[in-house]
Design a protein around this motif. Structure first.
Motif, PDB file in Angstrom:
ATOM      1  N   GLN A  85       0.857  -1.196   0.000  1.00  0.00           N
ATOM      2  CA  GLN A  85       0.000   0.000   0.000  1.00  0.00           C
ATOM      3  C   GLN A  85       0.889   1.241   0.000  1.00  0.00           C
ATOM      4  O   GLN A  85       1.904   1.279   0.692  1.00  0.00           O
ATOM      5  N   GLY A  86       0.518   2.234  -0.803  1.00  0.00           N
ATOM      6  CA  GLY A  86       1.244   3.503  -0.785  1.00  0.00           C
ATOM      7  C   GLY A  86       2.521   3.496  -1.601  1.00  0.00           C
ATOM      8  O   GLY A  86       3.493   4.171  -1.258  1.00  0.00           O
ATOM      9  N   GLN A 144       2.923   4.603  -9.089  1.00  0.00           N
ATOM     10  CA  GLN A 144       2.151   3.367  -8.925  1.00  0.00           C
ATOM     11  C   GLN A 144       2.477   2.385 -10.050  1.00  0.00           C
ATOM     12  O   GLN A 144       2.625   1.190  -9.815  1.00  0.00           O
ATOM     13  N   MET A 145       2.605   2.902 -11.283  1.00  0.00           N
ATOM     14  CA  MET A 145       3.011   2.038 -12.400  1.00  0.00           C
ATOM     15  C   MET A 145       4.367   1.404 -12.094  1.00  0.00           C
ATOM     16  O   MET A 145       4.572   0.208 -12.319  1.00  0.00           O
ATOM     17  N   LEU A 146       5.274   2.222 -11.565  1.00  0.00           N
ATOM     18  CA  LEU A 146       6.614   1.712 -11.263  1.00  0.00           C
ATOM     19  C   LEU A 146       6.547   0.644 -10.164  1.00  0.00           C
ATOM     20  O   LEU A 146       7.233  -0.383 -10.255  1.00  0.00           O
ATOM     21  N   ALA A 147       5.717   0.882  -9.167  1.00  0.00           N
ATOM     22  CA  ALA A 147       5.592  -0.099  -8.082  1.00  0.00           C
ATOM     23  C   ALA A 147       5.076  -1.434  -8.627  1.00  0.00           C
ATOM     24  O   ALA A 147       5.549  -2.508  -8.248  1.00  0.00           O
ATOM     25  N   VAL A 148       4.115  -1.359  -9.544  1.00  0.00           N
ATOM     26  CA  VAL A 148       3.572  -2.584 -10.146  1.00  0.00           C
ATOM     27  C   VAL A 148       4.654  -3.259 -10.998  1.00  0.00           C
ATOM     28  O   VAL A 148       4.916  -4.453 -10.872  1.00  0.00           O
ATOM     29  N   SER A 149       5.310  -2.463 -11.833  1.00  0.00           N
ATOM     30  CA  SER A 149       6.345  -3.026 -12.706  1.00  0.00           C
ATOM     31  C   SER A 149       7.483  -3.627 -11.899  1.00  0.00           C
ATOM     32  O   SER A 149       8.005  -4.686 -12.239  1.00  0.00           O
ATOM     33  N   PHE A 158       2.312 -15.310  -8.777  1.00  0.00           N
ATOM     34  CA  PHE A 158       1.206 -14.816  -7.965  1.00  0.00           C
ATOM     35  C   PHE A 158       1.513 -13.378  -7.541  1.00  0.00           C
ATOM     36  O   PHE A 158       2.529 -13.118  -6.896  1.00  0.00           O
ATOM     37  N   VAL A 159       0.642 -12.458  -7.949  1.00  0.00           N
ATOM     38  CA  VAL A 159       0.868 -11.044  -7.669  1.00  0.00           C
ATOM     39  C   VAL A 159      -0.194 -10.548  -6.682  1.00  0.00           C
ATOM     40  O   VAL A 159      -1.387 -10.733  -6.902  1.00  0.00           O
ATOM     41  N   ILE A 160       0.277  -9.930  -5.615  1.00  0.00           N
ATOM     42  CA  ILE A 160      -0.602  -9.424  -4.571  1.00  0.00           C
ATOM     43  C   ILE A 160      -0.477  -7.904  -4.557  1.00  0.00           C
ATOM     44  O   ILE A 160       0.636  -7.379  -4.466  1.00  0.00           O
ATOM     45  N   LEU A 161      -1.591  -7.204  -4.678  1.00  0.00           N
ATOM     46  CA  LEU A 161      -1.531  -5.742  -4.737  1.00  0.00           C
ATOM     47  C   LEU A 161      -2.429  -5.131  -3.666  1.00  0.00           C
ATOM     48  O   LEU A 161      -3.581  -5.547  -3.504  1.00  0.00           O
ATOM     49  N   ASP A 162      -1.900  -4.129  -2.978  1.00  0.00           N
ATOM     50  CA  ASP A 162      -2.651  -3.472  -1.909  1.00  0.00           C
ATOM     51  C   ASP A 162      -3.076  -2.075  -2.359  1.00  0.00           C
ATOM     52  O   ASP A 162      -2.271  -1.153  -2.403  1.00  0.00           O
ATOM     53  N   GLU A 163      -4.344  -1.947  -2.697  1.00  0.00           N
ATOM     54  CA  GLU A 163      -4.941  -0.677  -3.133  1.00  0.00           C
ATOM     55  C   GLU A 163      -4.153   0.013  -4.241  1.00  0.00           C
ATOM     56  O   GLU A 163      -3.723   1.165  -4.091  1.00  0.00           O
ATOM     57  N   PRO A 164      -3.986  -0.669  -5.373  1.00  0.00           N
ATOM     58  CA  PRO A 164      -3.220  -0.062  -6.465  1.00  0.00           C
ATOM     59  C   PRO A 164      -3.858   1.190  -7.044  1.00  0.00           C
ATOM     60  O   PRO A 164      -3.174   1.991  -7.675  1.00  0.00           O
TER      61      PRO A 164
END
Ligand SMILES: Nc1ncnc2c1ncn2[C@@H]1O[C@H](COP(=O)(O)OP(=O)(O)OP(=O)(O)O)[C@@H](O)[C@H]1O
Ligand SMILES: [Mg+2]
Length: 241
Positions: A85-86, A144-149, A158-164
């Motif tokens: 998150q964040g 946020q794009m960078l955090a995902v990438s 398996f990808v876990i995302l907290d409030e993307p």
């Protein structure tokens, strides 16, 4: 097939209980959404799965192996990646160095790292344009794009995302949600915590509604989407957008 099984999980911070004997599962190839009001325990659940906090009771199984109590970096090495998150990017490093750091579990296979970087630049051309820019100076959506990438640089199953979607304008939100659908298409499994409950239900296969550390409701997202009254009961009409 069940990829992740959370069984009777309890987590407390001091005397305060954050998760109370909750269970859920994620099947291979699904997008599973976890929704619920602030303080429901969503972030706690993700941190417990990825080994960032200690659990008080219960078990987490990944690919039928117990991963509770295993250090976070070992869990990452098993093919799980977590976008916290964040959007926590390394602000004083360049975009490209952030991506390289995301690949640390695949050691020094330079060729592979380069391929993964190119894949992420294709996914988010904005990052390619800004590859030399300090990550801390990117806009919120770009971070946020960078955090995902960066999370995808370990080539996880398996990808876990907290409030993307947090703090993003609708066009960035759409881009992030489209990315989740692309991940599913490419065979990955996704678990996403979201405050945009309706949008999360629209792109997910199944969903869990958490409230004060317990699963209040779960099922096929398309059924929950129709269950407007229930969603509003648990989430409050303001979150149900
Ligand atoms: N490090 C901590 N120390 C003490 N209490 C904590 C800690 N982290 C979380 N909590 C508490 O645990 C409960 C669950 O928090 P959590 O962050 O998991 O909620 P959340 O569902 O992710 O909420 P949000 O939607 O606001 O992100 C909250 O009451 C929170 O105050
Ligand atoms: Mg949270």
């Amino acid at each position: 097939m069940s990829l992740l099984q959370v069984q009777n999980l309890s987590v407390s911070y001091g005397k305060a209980s954050a998760l109370n004997n909750m269970s859920m599962e994620v099947n291979e190839g699904e997008i599973v959404a976890v929704i619920g009001p602030n303080g429901a325990g969503k972030t706690t659940l993700l941190k417990a799965i990825t080994g960032l906090i200690k659990v008080k009771g219960g078990t987490v199984l990944y690919k039928d192996n117990v991963i509770t109590g295993i250090p976070a970096h070992n869990i990452l090495g098993r093919g799980i990646s977590h976008v916290p998150q964040g959007r926590q990017v390394f602000g004083d490093q360049s975009v490209e160095d952030n991506l390289i750091l995301g690949a640390f579990t695949i050691k020094k296979e330079k060729q592979k790292i380069q391929e993964l970087i190119e894949r992420e630049y294709e996914r988010f051309p904005r990052l390619k344009e800004r590859r030399k820019q300090q990550a801390g100076t990117l806009s919120g959506g770009e971070q946020q794009m960078l955090a995902v990438s960066r999370a995808l640089m370990s080539d996880p199953d398996f990808v876990i995302l907290d409030e993307p979607s947090m703090g993003l304008s609708p066009i960035f939100v759409k881009q992030i949600f489209d990315t989740l659908l692309e991940l599913k298409k490419s065979g990955k499994t996704v678990m996403v915590v979201e405050q945009l409950a309706m949008a999360a239900l629209a792109i997910s296969d199944r969903a869990y509604v958490l409230q004060v550390g317990e699963v209040k409701l779960h099922g096929q997202s398309r059924d929950l989407l129709r269950d407007d009254v229930l969603i509003k009961t648990y989430l409050g009409s303001t979150s149900a957008n």
